[in-house]
Each structure stands twice: as structure tokens, then as C-alpha cells.
Design a protein around this motif. Structure first.
Motif, PDB file in Angstrom:
ATOM      1  N   PRO A  87       8.861   8.820   3.488  1.00  0.00           N
ATOM      2  CA  PRO A  87      10.140   8.743   4.197  1.00  0.00           C
ATOM      3  C   PRO A  87      10.262   9.914   5.177  1.00  0.00           C
ATOM      4  CG  PRO A  87      10.494   9.592   1.997  1.00  0.00           C
ATOM      5  CD  PRO A  87       9.036   9.202   2.086  1.00  0.00           C
ATOM      6  N   PRO A  88      11.144   9.802   6.169  1.00  0.00           N
ATOM      7  CA  PRO A  88      11.228  10.799   7.238  1.00  0.00           C
ATOM      8  C   PRO A  88      11.268  12.266   6.811  1.00  0.00           C
ATOM      9  CG  PRO A  88      12.595   8.928   7.772  1.00  0.00           C
ATOM     10  CD  PRO A  88      12.089   8.699   6.377  1.00  0.00           C
ATOM     11  N   GLY A  89      12.157  12.685   5.939  1.00  0.00           N
ATOM     12  CA  GLY A  89      12.234  14.100   5.576  1.00  0.00           C
ATOM     13  C   GLY A  89      10.967  14.615   4.913  1.00  0.00           C
TER      14      GLY A  89
ATOM     15  N   ASP B  70       5.870  10.799  -4.113  1.00  0.00           N
ATOM     16  CA  ASP B  70       6.891  10.551  -3.089  1.00  0.00           C
ATOM     17  C   ASP B  70       6.650   9.214  -2.393  1.00  0.00           C
ATOM     18  OD1 ASP B  70       8.202  12.992  -3.545  1.00  0.00           O
ATOM     19  OD2 ASP B  70       7.044  14.038  -2.000  1.00  0.00           O
ATOM     20  N   ALA B  71       5.382   8.934  -2.090  1.00  0.00           N
ATOM     21  CA  ALA B  71       5.041   7.673  -1.418  1.00  0.00           C
ATOM     22  C   ALA B  71       5.338   6.487  -2.329  1.00  0.00           C
ATOM     23  CB  ALA B  71       3.558   7.679  -1.013  1.00  0.00           C
TER      24      ALA B  71
ATOM     25  N   MET C 206       0.833  -1.194   0.000  1.00  0.00           N
ATOM     26  CA  MET C 206       0.000   0.000   0.000  1.00  0.00           C
ATOM     27  C   MET C 206       0.873   1.253   0.000  1.00  0.00           C
ATOM     28  SD  MET C 206      -3.248   0.688   2.423  1.00  0.00           S
ATOM     29  CE  MET C 206      -3.310   2.252   3.240  1.00  0.00           C
ATOM     30  N   VAL C 207       0.530   2.186  -0.867  1.00  0.00           N
ATOM     31  CA  VAL C 207       1.236   3.451  -1.025  1.00  0.00           C
ATOM     32  C   VAL C 207       0.463   4.577  -0.339  1.00  0.00           C
ATOM     33  CG1 VAL C 207       1.968   5.147  -2.755  1.00  0.00           C
ATOM     34  CG2 VAL C 207       2.266   2.699  -3.205  1.00  0.00           C
TER      35      VAL C 207
ATOM     36  N   ARG D 194       8.219   1.726  -3.299  1.00  0.00           N
ATOM     37  CA  ARG D 194       8.851   0.941  -4.351  1.00  0.00           C
ATOM     38  C   ARG D 194      10.296   0.605  -3.980  1.00  0.00           C
ATOM     39  NH1 ARG D 194       7.862   3.350  -9.972  1.00  0.00           N
ATOM     40  NH2 ARG D 194       6.196   1.845 -10.173  1.00  0.00           N
ATOM     41  N   GLY D 195      10.933   1.515  -3.216  1.00  0.00           N
ATOM     42  CA  GLY D 195      12.285   1.280  -2.723  1.00  0.00           C
ATOM     43  C   GLY D 195      13.280   1.556  -3.745  1.00  0.00           C
TER      44      GLY D 195
END
Length: 107
Positions: free
Chosen positions: A56-58, A100-101, A42-43, A106-107
Motif C-alpha cells: 500500500p502507498p505508505g 505487509d503485502a 500474487m503477493v 488479502r484486503g
């Protein structure tokens, strides 16, 4: 309990799907909500009249600064790590955070 998803929110979700489908995103269901997936992961997902994104964190901190956005806490009292909830009123940024997600998942 999750609020009912409005027609306006569903239209914004459909726009987001159309924007991200060329990158390989598919429609799905997860925990009873319409969502976007890449493969089985899931995105993003609709939660009431808002969209939750895994970031991701930032980028997550940036998204939390969007007016009306907040941690995604579907059960109440235990926010999900890496997830932000952005309201329909800010749907103009959904495609940006959706991309972004997608990249993050996807990595």
C-alpha cells in the motif's frame, strides 16, 4: 532479461515462504518467477536475486527507502504501480514487507 536466481536467494525465498505459510500464503509461479500467492492473487515474487512486494502507498514509500530498493520494473521503462523490488542484501526485511503485502493483497 531476468538474472539467474542464486542458491542464496532461493534459500532466503524458502525462509520467507516458511514464515508466511501459516498465514495462508502458498508457493506459485507467475511470469516465470517463483512467487507467493494468497488464493490466486500474487503477493510477492522473486526477480533475479531480489524480491518484489505489492504494498500500500505508505508502506511502499517506506520500502523504497531500504538501501538498494527501487520500483519493480520487470519490462524496463514502465515500473509497476504498488510494487517495490528489495535486493537479497536486504533480505532481513523481506518477512516484514511480505507480511505487509499479504495484508494488503488479502484486503
Amino acid at each position: 532479461m531476468m538474472e539467474k536466481i542464486s542458491d542464496e536467494a532461493l534459500a532466503a525465498y524458502d525462509d520467507l515462504v516458511a514464515e508466511l505459510e501459516p498465514a495462508g500464503v502458498t508457493r506459485g509461479q507467475s511470469f516465470g518467477m517463483p512467487c507467493l500467492k494468497i488464493g490466486r492473487k500474487m503477493v510477492a515474487g522473486m526477480f533475479g536475486n531480489a524480491m518484489a512486494f505489492k504494498l500500500p502507498p505508505g508502506v511502499l514509500e517506506e520500502a523504497l527507502a531500504v538501501p538498494g530498493a527501487g520500483p519493480f520494473d520487470p519490462a524496463g521503462g514502465r515500473p509497476m504501480k504498488e510494487w517495490v523490488l528489495i535486493p537479497l542484501e536486504q533480505s532481513a526485511v523481506w518477512a516484514e514487507y511480505g507480511a505487509d503485502a499479504l495484508e494488503y493483497v488479502r484486503g
